[in-house]
Design an enzyme around this catalytic site. Structure first.
Site, PDB file in Angstrom:
ATOM      1  N   LYS A 159     -12.111  -5.510  -2.016  1.00 36.45           N
ATOM      2  CA  LYS A 159     -13.266  -4.607  -2.042  1.00 36.45           C
ATOM      3  C   LYS A 159     -12.883  -3.195  -2.447  1.00 36.45           C
ATOM      4  O   LYS A 159     -13.736  -2.400  -2.818  1.00 36.45           O
ATOM      5  CB  LYS A 159     -14.043  -4.629  -0.714  1.00 36.45           C
ATOM      6  CG  LYS A 159     -13.243  -4.453   0.582  1.00 36.45           C
ATOM      7  CD  LYS A 159     -14.173  -4.394   1.785  1.00 36.45           C
ATOM      8  CE  LYS A 159     -13.808  -5.112   3.059  1.00 36.45           C
ATOM      9  NZ  LYS A 159     -12.504  -5.265   3.573  1.00 36.45           N
ATOM     10  N   LYS A 202       0.815  -1.216   0.000  1.00 37.00           N
ATOM     11  CA  LYS A 202       0.000   0.000   0.000  1.00 37.00           C
ATOM     12  C   LYS A 202       0.841   1.255   0.000  1.00 37.00           C
ATOM     13  O   LYS A 202       0.495   2.241  -0.627  1.00 37.00           O
ATOM     14  CB  LYS A 202      -0.958   0.002   1.201  1.00 37.00           C
ATOM     15  CG  LYS A 202      -2.067  -1.020   1.060  1.00 37.00           C
ATOM     16  CD  LYS A 202      -3.188  -0.766   2.036  1.00 37.00           C
ATOM     17  CE  LYS A 202      -4.270  -1.824   1.892  1.00 37.00           C
ATOM     18  NZ  LYS A 202      -5.275  -1.767   2.942  1.00 37.00           N
ATOM     19  N   LYS A 254      -5.192 -10.480  -5.906  1.00 38.87           N
ATOM     20  CA  LYS A 254      -6.231 -10.854  -4.936  1.00 38.87           C
ATOM     21  C   LYS A 254      -7.524 -10.064  -5.164  1.00 38.87           C
ATOM     22  O   LYS A 254      -7.464  -8.873  -5.494  1.00 38.87           O
ATOM     23  CB  LYS A 254      -5.682 -10.553  -3.536  1.00 38.87           C
ATOM     24  CG  LYS A 254      -6.499 -11.090  -2.392  1.00 38.87           C
ATOM     25  CD  LYS A 254      -5.993 -10.559  -1.061  1.00 38.87           C
ATOM     26  CE  LYS A 254      -6.385  -9.122  -0.855  1.00 38.87           C
ATOM     27  NZ  LYS A 254      -6.156  -8.574   0.470  1.00 38.87           N
TER      28      LYS A 254
HETATM   29  P1  TYM Z   1     -10.196  -7.417   5.477  1.00 43.51           P
HETATM   30  O1  TYM Z   1     -11.306  -6.519   5.879  1.00 43.51           O
HETATM   31  O2  TYM Z   1      -9.271  -6.986   4.395  1.00 43.51           O
HETATM   32  O3  TYM Z   1     -10.779  -8.829   5.060  1.00 43.51           O
HETATM   33  C1  TYM Z   1     -11.653  -9.532   5.909  1.00 43.51           C
HETATM   34  C2  TYM Z   1     -11.377 -11.012   5.838  1.00 43.51           C
HETATM   35  O4  TYM Z   1     -11.531 -11.481   4.490  1.00 43.51           O
HETATM   36  C3  TYM Z   1     -10.358 -12.168   4.073  1.00 43.51           C
HETATM   37  N1  TYM Z   1     -10.149 -11.884   2.652  1.00 43.51           N
HETATM   38  C4  TYM Z   1     -10.065 -12.823   1.711  1.00 43.51           C
HETATM   39  N2  TYM Z   1     -10.145 -14.170   1.764  1.00 43.51           N
HETATM   40  C5  TYM Z   1     -10.021 -14.852   0.604  1.00 43.51           C
HETATM   41  N3  TYM Z   1      -9.839 -14.244  -0.597  1.00 43.51           N
HETATM   42  C6  TYM Z   1      -9.749 -12.894  -0.694  1.00 43.51           C
HETATM   43  N4  TYM Z   1      -9.577 -12.309  -1.871  1.00 43.51           N
HETATM   44  C7  TYM Z   1      -9.879 -12.122   0.501  1.00 43.51           C
HETATM   45  N5  TYM Z   1      -9.847 -10.800   0.751  1.00 43.51           N
HETATM   46  C8  TYM Z   1     -10.002 -10.677   2.082  1.00 43.51           C
HETATM   47  C9  TYM Z   1      -9.244 -11.593   4.935  1.00 43.51           C
HETATM   48  O5  TYM Z   1      -8.159 -12.487   5.019  1.00 43.51           O
HETATM   49  C10 TYM Z   1      -9.949 -11.391   6.257  1.00 43.51           C
HETATM   50  O6  TYM Z   1      -9.984 -12.601   6.986  1.00 43.51           O
HETATM   51  N6  TYM Z   1      -6.757  -6.890   9.082  1.00 43.51           N
HETATM   52  C11 TYM Z   1      -7.978  -7.561   8.716  1.00 43.51           C
HETATM   53  C12 TYM Z   1      -9.129  -7.299   9.651  1.00 43.51           C
HETATM   54  C13 TYM Z   1      -8.826  -7.531  11.089  1.00 43.51           C
HETATM   55  C14 TYM Z   1      -8.764  -8.788  11.741  1.00 43.51           C
HETATM   56  C15 TYM Z   1      -8.477  -8.484  13.106  1.00 43.51           C
HETATM   57  C16 TYM Z   1      -8.933 -10.101  11.314  1.00 43.51           C
HETATM   58  C17 TYM Z   1      -8.575  -6.563  12.010  1.00 43.51           C
HETATM   59  N7  TYM Z   1      -8.380  -7.126  13.238  1.00 43.51           N
HETATM   60  C18 TYM Z   1      -8.325  -9.503  14.040  1.00 43.51           C
HETATM   61  C19 TYM Z   1      -8.777 -11.114  12.272  1.00 43.51           C
HETATM   62  C20 TYM Z   1      -8.485 -10.794  13.610  1.00 43.51           C
HETATM   63  C21 TYM Z   1      -8.391  -7.099   7.322  1.00 43.51           C
HETATM   64  O7  TYM Z   1      -7.972  -6.077   6.859  1.00 43.51           O
HETATM   65  O8  TYM Z   1      -9.357  -7.862   6.760  1.00 43.51           O
END
Ligand code: TYM
Length: 333
Positions: free
Chosen positions: A200, A111, A197
């Site tokens: 969103k 990023k 990947k």
């Molecule tokens: P975020 O909001 O980017 O994504 C949420 C969850 O979706 C999964 N994910 C995917 N899985 C498969 N294929 C994809 N293309 C894909 N894109 C996203 C992510 O791996 C995630 O599980 N940092 C985290 C949010 C977070 C979090 C936490 C997660 C903050 N605190 C504590 C677990 C525990 C994030 O940005 O997810």
């Protein structure tokens, strides 16, 4: 009972990547774990967000959590910023994490390289410690996430080892969490560039299917998904990333395994495969969307989030007090 924690950023509407990689796992896990499912709005502000939109997306994500089948009588559903222990514990984690560890995080490298480093928020760098805080505050045993979060979980585990050995006097102050990534679907790729990947925040909306996309849009996006010219349906992520990604999506939205799907479509072309995949996605997402629309402006949703925040605060504050005591902050309580 063991504990799970996971979170999703309300930085847009979740995609089917978020659903397959994370949300779908939550539904089964809530049956056998004390479960915390968080809407991590403090993570979302590491990049600029429009205030009204952020609020709307936060409520919408909460409604989606319920619409996919998370049950507030079993799971605790809450908004991160409504539990102040997260920000406070995040600071303690930051002060016990090396700059070098954070600069190595691939998400930060990606990023910040795109945006030019001097111009990105400091929060983009210090975001993983906030994620560590989210996890440790609930003494979580297991964290169900997609593959892209693996490195953050490794950071969490390193932090727990360090914190316990430095301040624990032989006690396990913080629980060591394990990561749980789905065997298939841990990394769903963009429909337009299957080497990237699905995200969103992709500016090309044809690259992802949002969980709130209308059925006609879902069908269209699948139809225009990039594949290859061979016309043979087989699972080979290296040489046929497009069709392999669609197979992984198809398997996640139905009860078929990837080999079963390959066999089922061995005499078909991409056209028929894509049409039936589109229908499979619509048949899962349409009822979720109807439920989401019923819930989004309901009193019920607010009550669930109020109750979730109260329950989360109770647990998080206890861990925070333990952490403050261990490192000598304030007076002993
Ligand atoms: P975020 O909001 O980017 O994504 C949420 C969850 O979706 C999964 N994910 C995917 N899985 C498969 N294929 C994809 N293309 C894909 N894109 C996203 C992510 O791996 C995630 O599980 N940092 C985290 C949010 C977070 C979090 C936490 C997660 C903050 N605190 C504590 C677990 C525990 C994030 O940005 O997810």
């Amino acid at each position: 009972m063991e504990t799970i924690f996971s979170g999703i950023q309300p930085s847009g509407t979740p995609t089917i990547g978020n659903y397959i990689g994370a949300m779908k796992q939550f539904i089964d896990l809530q049956e056998s774990y004390t479960s915390y499912f968080c809407i991590v709005d403090e993570h979302a502000i590491t990049v600029q967000q429009e205030p009204l939109k952020l609020r709307q997306q936060t409520k919408s994500l909460a409604a989606l959590y319920l619409a996919i089948g998370l049950d507030p009588s079993k799971a605790i559903i809450f908004i991160q910023s409504e539990v102040s222990a997260h920000a406070e514990a995040g600071w303690i984690v930051q002060c016990n994490t090396n700059l070098g560890e954070l600069e190595r995080m691939t998400q930060f490298k990606d990023k910040s390289a795109k945006n030019n480093r001097a111009g990105v928020s400091a929060g983009l760098l210090t975001y993983p410690p906030l994620m560590v805080a989210d996890i440790i505050l609930y003494q979580s045993n297991l964290v169900p996430v997609g593959a892209d979060q693996k490195q953050h979980l490794e950071l969490t585990r390193d932090f727990v080892t360090r914190f316990n050995s430095k301040y624990g006097n032989g006690n396990q102050l913080l629980t060591m969490p394990e990561v749980k990534i789905p065997e298939s679907g841990g990394r769903i790729m963009s429909l337009q560039d299957p080497l990237k990947k699905m995200s969103k925040s992709d500016t090309n909306k044809k690259g992802f299917i949002s969980m709130l996309d209308e059925p006609s849009v879902i069908r269209k996006k699948i139809k225009s998904a990039v594949t290859d010219s061979s016309g043979i349906i087989e699972y080979d992520p290296e040489n046929k990333p497009g069709i392999s990604n669609l197979l992984a999506i198809y398997a996640s939205f139905t009860n078929f395994s990837i080999p079963e799907l390959v066999d089922r479509y061995k005499d078909s072309g991409y056209g028929q495969f894509k049409e039936e995949l589109g229908e499979a996605i619509v048949s899962v997402l349409e009822p979720i969307q109807l439920k989401h629309d019923e819930l989004i402006n309901s009193n019920e949703l607010d009550l669930i989030l109020d109750e979730g925040a109260i329950k989360a605060r109770n647990v998080a504050d206890k861990t925070l007090i333990k952490m403050r005591n261990a490192i000598g902050l304030g007076r002993k309580r």
